[in-house]
Design an enzyme around this catalytic site. Structure first.
Site, PDB file in Angstrom:
ATOM      1  N   LYS A 148      -0.117  11.408   6.073  1.00 48.09           N
ATOM      2  CA  LYS A 148       0.355  10.590   6.232  1.00 48.09           C
ATOM      3  C   LYS A 148       0.677   9.240   5.480  1.00 48.09           C
ATOM      4  O   LYS A 148       2.553   8.804   6.231  1.00 48.09           O
ATOM      5  CB  LYS A 148      -1.199   9.844   7.148  1.00 48.09           C
ATOM      6  CG  LYS A 148      -0.680   8.372   7.805  1.00 48.09           C
ATOM      7  CD  LYS A 148      -2.053   7.473   8.043  1.00 48.09           C
ATOM      8  CE  LYS A 148      -3.149   7.906   7.242  1.00 48.09           C
ATOM      9  NZ  LYS A 148      -3.180   6.404   6.641  1.00 48.09           N
ATOM     10  N   LYS A 203       0.933  -0.895  -0.267  1.00 53.80           N
ATOM     11  CA  LYS A 203       0.023   0.283   0.452  1.00 53.80           C
ATOM     12  C   LYS A 203       0.534   1.111   0.297  1.00 53.80           C
ATOM     13  O   LYS A 203       0.191   2.297  -0.703  1.00 53.80           O
ATOM     14  CB  LYS A 203      -1.292   0.003   1.499  1.00 53.80           C
ATOM     15  CG  LYS A 203      -1.741   1.434   1.386  1.00 53.80           C
ATOM     16  CD  LYS A 203      -2.753   1.732   0.121  1.00 53.80           C
ATOM     17  CE  LYS A 203      -3.731   2.700   0.731  1.00 53.80           C
ATOM     18  NZ  LYS A 203      -4.704   3.058  -0.504  1.00 53.80           N
TER      19      LYS A 203
HETATM   20  P1  NAP Z   1     -12.494   9.441   7.864  1.00 54.24           P
HETATM   21  O1  NAP Z   1     -13.295   9.464   6.517  1.00 54.24           O
HETATM   22  O2  NAP Z   1     -11.331   9.965   8.093  1.00 54.24           O
HETATM   23  O3  NAP Z   1     -12.515   8.189   8.331  1.00 54.24           O
HETATM   24  C1  NAP Z   1     -12.001   7.478   9.424  1.00 54.24           C
HETATM   25  C2  NAP Z   1     -13.011   6.812  10.582  1.00 54.24           C
HETATM   26  O4  NAP Z   1     -12.568   6.658  11.623  1.00 54.24           O
HETATM   27  C3  NAP Z   1     -13.798   8.211  11.148  1.00 54.24           C
HETATM   28  O5  NAP Z   1     -15.398   7.362  11.132  1.00 54.24           O
HETATM   29  C4  NAP Z   1     -13.302   8.206  12.386  1.00 54.24           C
HETATM   30  O6  NAP Z   1     -14.410   8.516  13.787  1.00 54.24           O
HETATM   31  C5  NAP Z   1     -12.872   7.619  12.597  1.00 54.24           C
HETATM   32  N1  NAP Z   1     -11.479   7.168  13.769  1.00 54.24           N
HETATM   33  C6  NAP Z   1     -10.686   8.131  13.214  1.00 54.24           C
HETATM   34  N2  NAP Z   1      -9.584   8.321  14.780  1.00 54.24           N
HETATM   35  C7  NAP Z   1     -10.194   7.693  15.328  1.00 54.24           C
HETATM   36  C8  NAP Z   1      -9.446   6.547  16.906  1.00 54.24           C
HETATM   37  N3  NAP Z   1      -8.619   7.614  17.451  1.00 54.24           N
HETATM   38  N4  NAP Z   1     -10.233   5.812  16.846  1.00 54.24           N
HETATM   39  C9  NAP Z   1     -12.180   5.315  17.021  1.00 54.24           C
HETATM   40  N5  NAP Z   1     -12.297   5.931  15.432  1.00 54.24           N
HETATM   41  C10 NAP Z   1     -11.688   6.822  15.128  1.00 54.24           C
HETATM   42  O7  NAP Z   1     -11.314   8.200   6.820  1.00 54.24           O
HETATM   43  P2  NAP Z   1     -11.162   7.498   5.394  1.00 54.24           P
HETATM   44  O8  NAP Z   1     -10.958   7.924   4.327  1.00 54.24           O
HETATM   45  O9  NAP Z   1     -12.440   6.533   5.569  1.00 54.24           O
HETATM   46  O10 NAP Z   1      -9.885   6.314   5.858  1.00 54.24           O
HETATM   47  C11 NAP Z   1      -9.850   5.580   6.871  1.00 54.24           C
HETATM   48  C12 NAP Z   1      -8.020   4.404   6.319  1.00 54.24           C
HETATM   49  O11 NAP Z   1      -8.964   3.640   5.271  1.00 54.24           O
HETATM   50  C13 NAP Z   1      -7.415   6.258   6.349  1.00 54.24           C
HETATM   51  O12 NAP Z   1      -6.102   4.609   6.559  1.00 54.24           O
HETATM   52  C14 NAP Z   1      -7.040   6.075   4.670  1.00 54.24           C
HETATM   53  O13 NAP Z   1      -5.856   6.536   4.553  1.00 54.24           O
HETATM   54  C15 NAP Z   1      -7.788   4.923   3.936  1.00 54.24           C
HETATM   55  N6  NAP Z   1      -7.607   4.871   2.371  1.00 54.24           N
HETATM   56  C16 NAP Z   1      -8.382   6.246   2.437  1.00 54.24           C
HETATM   57  C17 NAP Z   1      -9.000   5.763   1.360  1.00 54.24           C
HETATM   58  C18 NAP Z   1     -10.121   7.020   1.081  1.00 54.24           C
HETATM   59  O14 NAP Z   1     -10.356   7.516  -0.155  1.00 54.24           O
HETATM   60  N7  NAP Z   1     -11.209   7.993   1.773  1.00 54.24           N
HETATM   61  C19 NAP Z   1      -9.015   4.799   0.095  1.00 54.24           C
HETATM   62  C20 NAP Z   1      -7.890   3.649   0.571  1.00 54.24           C
HETATM   63  C21 NAP Z   1      -8.185   4.459   1.889  1.00 54.24           C
HETATM   64  P3  NAP Z   1     -14.688  10.015  13.786  1.00 54.24           P
HETATM   65  O15 NAP Z   1     -15.788  10.375  12.729  1.00 54.24           O
HETATM   66  O16 NAP Z   1     -15.465  10.629  14.989  1.00 54.24           O
HETATM   67  O17 NAP Z   1     -14.441  10.876  13.042  1.00 54.24           O
END
Ligand code: NAP
Length: 293
Positions: A240, A172
């Protein structure tokens, strides 16, 4: 199929992935730090859990999808976290993108508690999550990977075991290096084309049909032309990931000069207060470098 899945982290990626697991027939219990997102899962046929313990209790598969290494570490190891409540023999799948060395260490901790552990970061963005067609790069044991096939099939399309624990995250990191480089060069090309007054929609159309064509061009080109940077994948998360790949490359004695340059551009965009934009918003800094904004 009545397998119970605990899904922790219902953000941009987690919520649609959890919904696809519901559609595939799994009994999905979702927990999210801000509870309203778990409510959205309940409305789609899953269950909203108020605590990690409630989600994890008796679940055969436990999924995490949170932003960064410390977040995964926290939900796994804190006093009221996954390891404190998971049933022995359950499979923990971490779909988050985190440091490979942290993934390996956490997998060891999970295995010591009798869990099976797979690091399974994904690629394909929000559209891939919604459509259930993510690419999933998995690190772990073959038998555990095979046993989780139904779960992976519900959220992904290209699903490959790439090696032992931590390997999924290494692959990744390479993915994020390639994507950031592509976005940076696409942004430079758009600024260049606009400087010549070229009709950019036509230009991207023809570029997309040749060797310059890519998923990045398809998904991000129009966003740059429209200056529309609603996420998607937030720049703060790509920042990150550039930290992960530059540190891991240094550790391995590998030079990534282009990647390091793009990492600096991503860092600059975030420092300017644009970490909440989609990663195509890297365009804003590339445009500024030419004084075009
Ligand atoms: P996001 O929308 O910011 O969602 C993250 C989730 O995790 C939120 O629901 C948040 O809760 C929760 N969270 C954050 N910190 C936490 C903690 N310390 N304890 C418990 N819950 C926590 O992020 P995302 O885009 O879905 O990405 C999630 C992961 O997938 C990341 O590692 C990212 O790099 C990876 N990723 C993302 C994409 C993309 O296109 N977005 C693609 C591939 C991979 P709250 O609602 O309370 O903030």
């Amino acid at each position: 199929m009545s397998k119970t899945i605990a899904f922790i982290g219902l953000g941009i990626m987690g919520l649609p992935m959890a919904k696809n697991l519901v559609s595939a027939g799994f009994d999905v219990r979702g927990f999210n730090r801000s509870p309203e997102k778990a409510q959205a899962l309940a409305e789609a046929g899953g269950q909203a859990a108020g605590t990690i313990a409630e989600a994890v209790d008796g679940a055969e598969v436990i999924i995490t999808m949170v932003p960064d290494s410390p977040d995964v570490e926290d939900v796994l190891t804190r006093e009221d976290g996954i390891l404190a409540h998971a049933a022995a023999g359950a499979t923990w799948i971490d779909f988050s993108t985190i440091r490979p060395d942290v993934a390996k260490g956490l997998a060891e901790q999970a295995k010591a508690k009798g869990l099976k552990a797979l690091d399974a970061p994904v690629s394909g963005g929000e559209p891939g999550a919604v459509d259930g067609v993510l690419s999933i790069m998995v690190g772990g044991d073959q038998a555990d990977f095979d046993a989780a096939a139904e779960v992976f099939d519900a959220v992904g399309k290209t699903i490959v075991l790439v090696g032992p624990s931590g390997s999924g995250q290494t692959v990744k990191a390479a993915n994020q290096l390639i994507v950031a480089g592509n976005i940076g060069l696409l942004a430079e090309a758009v600024v260049f084309l606009e400087a010549y007054g070229v009709e950019t929609t036509s230009a991207l159309q023809v570029l997309g049909g040749g060797l310059a064509g890519s998923k990045v061009l398809e998904q991000k080109g129009q966003k740059m032309l429209d200056r529309s940077f609603e996420p998607g994948f937030r720049l703060a998360l790509h920042h990150k990931d550039m930290g992960i790949v530059t540190a891991a490359a240094r550790e391995a004695g590998v030079a990534i000069p282009l990647g390091s340059s793009v990492a600096q551009l991503v860092a600059a965009t975030v420092q300017q207060g644009n970490g909440g934009l989609d990663h195509s918003g890297l365009f804003t800094v590339v445009e500024q470098l030419s004084g075009k904004q």
